[in-house]
Design a protein around this motif. Structure first.
Motif, PDB file in Angstrom:
ATOM      1  N   PRO A  69     -32.188  -7.932   6.811  1.00 43.25           N
ATOM      2  CA  PRO A  69     -32.896  -8.160   7.655  1.00 43.25           C
ATOM      3  C   PRO A  69     -31.976  -7.670   9.247  1.00 43.25           C
ATOM      4  N   ALA A  70     -30.656  -8.142   9.313  1.00 39.60           N
ATOM      5  CA  ALA A  70     -29.766  -7.750  10.312  1.00 39.60           C
ATOM      6  C   ALA A  70     -29.977  -6.210  10.604  1.00 39.60           C
ATOM      7  N   VAL A  71     -29.769  -5.301   9.386  1.00 44.17           N
ATOM      8  CA  VAL A  71     -29.971  -3.937   9.638  1.00 44.17           C
ATOM      9  C   VAL A  71     -31.223  -3.346   9.998  1.00 44.17           C
ATOM     10  N   GLN A  72     -32.241  -4.107   9.348  1.00 44.29           N
ATOM     11  CA  GLN A  72     -33.754  -3.715   9.858  1.00 44.29           C
ATOM     12  C   GLN A  72     -33.827  -3.825  11.385  1.00 44.29           C
ATOM     13  N   ALA A  73     -33.367  -4.891  11.944  1.00 44.53           N
ATOM     14  CA  ALA A  73     -33.391  -5.216  13.304  1.00 44.53           C
ATOM     15  C   ALA A  73     -32.997  -4.303  14.134  1.00 44.53           C
ATOM     16  N   GLU A  74     -31.836  -3.732  13.589  1.00 39.43           N
ATOM     17  CA  GLU A  74     -30.993  -2.781  14.606  1.00 39.43           C
ATOM     18  C   GLU A  74     -31.369  -1.190  14.312  1.00 39.43           C
ATOM     19  N   LEU A  75     -31.831  -0.896  13.130  1.00 35.78           N
ATOM     20  CA  LEU A  75     -32.286   0.428  13.020  1.00 35.78           C
ATOM     21  C   LEU A  75     -33.542   0.805  13.432  1.00 35.78           C
ATOM     22  N   ALA A  76     -34.494  -0.368  13.197  1.00 35.91           N
ATOM     23  CA  ALA A  76     -36.085  -0.280  13.547  1.00 35.91           C
ATOM     24  C   ALA A  76     -36.307  -0.063  15.108  1.00 35.91           C
ATOM     25  N   VAL A  77     -35.323  -0.531  15.725  1.00 37.13           N
ATOM     26  CA  VAL A  77     -35.205  -0.347  17.340  1.00 37.13           C
ATOM     27  C   VAL A  77     -34.897   1.264  17.586  1.00 37.13           C
ATOM     28  N   GLN A  78     -33.954   1.731  16.809  1.00 30.76           N
ATOM     29  CA  GLN A  78     -33.698   3.059  16.987  1.00 30.76           C
ATOM     30  C   GLN A  78     -34.932   4.013  16.570  1.00 30.76           C
ATOM     31  N   ALA A  79     -35.611   3.515  15.483  1.00 28.49           N
ATOM     32  CA  ALA A  79     -36.725   4.247  15.138  1.00 28.49           C
ATOM     33  C   ALA A  79     -38.066   4.211  16.076  1.00 28.49           C
ATOM     34  N   ALA A  80     -38.102   3.245  16.404  1.00 25.44           N
ATOM     35  CA  ALA A  80     -39.064   2.867  17.569  1.00 25.44           C
ATOM     36  C   ALA A  80     -38.913   3.692  18.875  1.00 25.44           C
ATOM     37  N   LYS A  81     -37.762   3.726  19.261  1.00 24.63           N
ATOM     38  CA  LYS A  81     -37.269   4.698  20.338  1.00 24.63           C
ATOM     39  C   LYS A  81     -37.522   5.954  20.311  1.00 24.63           C
ATOM     40  N   ALA A  82     -37.585   6.447  18.783  1.00 26.19           N
ATOM     41  CA  ALA A  82     -37.494   7.736  18.439  1.00 26.19           C
ATOM     42  C   ALA A  82     -39.243   8.134  18.337  1.00 26.19           C
ATOM     43  N   LEU A  96     -33.266 -14.716  15.582  1.00 29.57           N
ATOM     44  CA  LEU A  96     -34.361 -14.642  16.683  1.00 29.57           C
ATOM     45  C   LEU A  96     -34.069 -13.680  17.948  1.00 29.57           C
ATOM     46  N   ASP A  97     -33.122 -13.766  18.051  1.00 24.83           N
ATOM     47  CA  ASP A  97     -32.629 -12.506  19.170  1.00 24.83           C
ATOM     48  C   ASP A  97     -32.750 -11.106  18.680  1.00 24.83           C
ATOM     49  N   GLY A  98     -32.405 -11.073  17.423  1.00 30.09           N
ATOM     50  CA  GLY A  98     -32.659  -9.641  16.822  1.00 30.09           C
ATOM     51  C   GLY A  98     -34.317  -9.319  16.707  1.00 30.09           C
ATOM     52  N   ALA A  99     -34.993 -10.292  16.287  1.00 32.15           N
ATOM     53  CA  ALA A  99     -36.653 -10.211  16.076  1.00 32.15           C
ATOM     54  C   ALA A  99     -37.087 -10.047  17.499  1.00 32.15           C
ATOM     55  N   ARG A 100     -36.525 -10.592  18.622  1.00 36.43           N
ATOM     56  CA  ARG A 100     -37.054 -10.283  19.853  1.00 36.43           C
ATOM     57  C   ARG A 100     -36.817  -8.955  20.334  1.00 36.43           C
ATOM     58  N   ALA A 266     -45.330  -6.452  14.650  1.00 41.32           N
ATOM     59  CA  ALA A 266     -44.193  -7.092  14.762  1.00 41.32           C
ATOM     60  C   ALA A 266     -44.368  -8.237  15.685  1.00 41.32           C
ATOM     61  N   ALA A 267     -45.377  -8.154  16.392  1.00 36.71           N
ATOM     62  CA  ALA A 267     -45.322  -9.479  17.251  1.00 36.71           C
ATOM     63  C   ALA A 267     -45.750 -10.801  16.133  1.00 36.71           C
ATOM     64  N   ARG A 268     -46.541 -10.467  15.207  1.00 40.54           N
ATOM     65  CA  ARG A 268     -46.560 -11.712  14.060  1.00 40.54           C
ATOM     66  C   ARG A 268     -45.427 -11.820  13.369  1.00 40.54           C
ATOM     67  N   GLY A 269     -44.491 -10.923  13.266  1.00 39.48           N
ATOM     68  CA  GLY A 269     -43.178 -11.142  12.667  1.00 39.48           C
ATOM     69  C   GLY A 269     -42.417 -11.979  13.314  1.00 39.48           C
ATOM     70  N   LEU A 270     -42.408 -11.740  14.775  1.00 34.67           N
ATOM     71  CA  LEU A 270     -41.420 -12.580  15.695  1.00 34.67           C
ATOM     72  C   LEU A 270     -42.177 -13.969  15.830  1.00 34.67           C
ATOM     73  N   HIS A 271     -43.478 -14.387  15.872  1.00 33.30           N
ATOM     74  CA  HIS A 271     -44.111 -15.478  15.570  1.00 33.30           C
ATOM     75  C   HIS A 271     -43.325 -16.433  14.470  1.00 33.30           C
ATOM     76  N   LEU A 272     -43.360 -15.759  13.123  1.00 34.75           N
ATOM     77  CA  LEU A 272     -42.940 -16.474  12.096  1.00 34.75           C
ATOM     78  C   LEU A 272     -41.424 -16.614  12.296  1.00 34.75           C
ATOM     79  N   GLN A 273     -40.806 -15.697  12.913  1.00 37.50           N
ATOM     80  CA  GLN A 273     -39.164 -15.804  13.086  1.00 37.50           C
ATOM     81  C   GLN A 273     -38.865 -17.094  13.961  1.00 37.50           C
ATOM     82  N   GLU A 274     -39.828 -17.222  14.797  1.00 36.65           N
ATOM     83  CA  GLU A 274     -39.445 -18.307  15.967  1.00 36.65           C
ATOM     84  C   GLU A 274     -39.815 -19.581  15.139  1.00 36.65           C
TER      85      GLU A 274
END
Length: 286
Positions: A69-82, A96-100, A266-274
């Motif tokens: 999960p920690a790796v996904q949060a970092e690399l998925a941000v890079q992919a989204a920006k790409a 929660l910070d990574g999910a946000r 991703a918004a659904r995933g954030l809700h579950l993470q909260e």
């Protein structure tokens, strides 16, 4: 519809068993490339291996993740920006910070996203949720009990051994009760993350539900149970062994082609993470 070219990040056991075959099978997707920390593992997945993650982004339309999960949060941000659409594993992040940060990146870039909450793609689950909507539901309970953390199998990974059932299977169970009874707005938790966790969930509808989670049990264990009760009847999710991954691939391809709009985004995933973060905070309070 032209198959969506999807790149896979990660080459561990679950990538080899599930993600790579799902994406390569078609006809809605094709596995167009792989990037992983271990190139020799990536080479077993039957797609071009990229030495740099930026090279993978250049070769695909979308990216699927099969990493901690920690790796996904970092690399998925890079992919989204790409500008790449995202097929995300649960949980969205390790905290929660990574999910946000990830959910914010998806919102800011406008890329399509979809969570691989596997149970939600099965026809039995869709029938169950349709039944829940008919019975004026006011409560329910669920249990997911296994020995996955003590059996030494492929799921006894470092992040699961550290955080336990709540972070691993918790998203599946909380998501189902949230969908059946209304958005979770409150949680009370007790137990031990690596042994047994009990949750009392309060839903926006006024319904309440109870959850039992463990991945440290032994012996002859029952299948997962999810039951909902209401003024006009009850609903139970039946046990099934169907593989819904072909549905995941088809729906993800449609999400990519539409440019977004899937309910398990991703918004659904954030809700579950909260919800999980609040429960973990209670479990860690002396």
């Amino acid at each position: 519809m032209e198959p969506v070219a999807v790149g896979l990040i990660g080459a561990g056991p679950w990538a080899e068993m599930a993600h790579a075959p799902m994406l390569a099978k078609g006809p809605h997707t094709r596995l167009a490339g792989v990037w992983a920390r271990r190139p020799e593992a990536a080479a077993r997945l039957g797609a071009p291996v990229h030495e740099r993650i930026e090279e993978l982004f250049d070769a695909v339309e979308a990216v699927a993740f099969c990493v901690p999960p920690a790796v996904q949060a970092e690399l998925a941000v890079q992919a989204a920006k790409a500008g790449k659409a995202l097929l995300l594993e649960k949980p969205l992040a390790a905290d929660l910070d990574g999910a946000r940060r990830l959910a914010d990146a998806v919102a800011e870039t406008g890329v399509a996203s979809q969570m691989l909450l596997t149970l939600r793609y099965a026809p039995q689950t869709k029938d169950f949720l349709a039944r829940c909507a008919q019975i004026e539901a006011f409560g329910g309970h669920a249990a997911n009990i296994s020995g996955a953390l003590t059996s030494g199998g492929p799921f006894a990974t470092p992040w699961r051994l550290e955080r336990g059932a709540l972070l691993d299977v918790g998203p599946h169970v909380i998501d189902l009760l949230d969908a059946a009874l209304g958005r979770v707005v409150g949680v009370r938790a007790h137990g031990h993350p690596l042994r047994w966790v009990g949750l009392l969930l309060e839903h926006e509808s006024g319904a309440v539900s109870e959850v039992s989670l463990s991945m440290a049990a032994a012996g002859d264990l029952p299948p997962q149970r999810v039951e909902v009760y209401g003024r006009l009847g009850s609903a139970r999710l039946p046990h099934f062994d169907d593989d819904p991954l072909s549905v995941v691939a088809e729906e993800f391809a449609m999400t990519v082609r539409r440019g977004g709009g899937h309910p398990l985004d991703a918004a659904r995933g954030l809700h579950l993470q909260e919800v999980i973060a609040e429960a973990e905070a209670q479990l860690n309070t002396p």
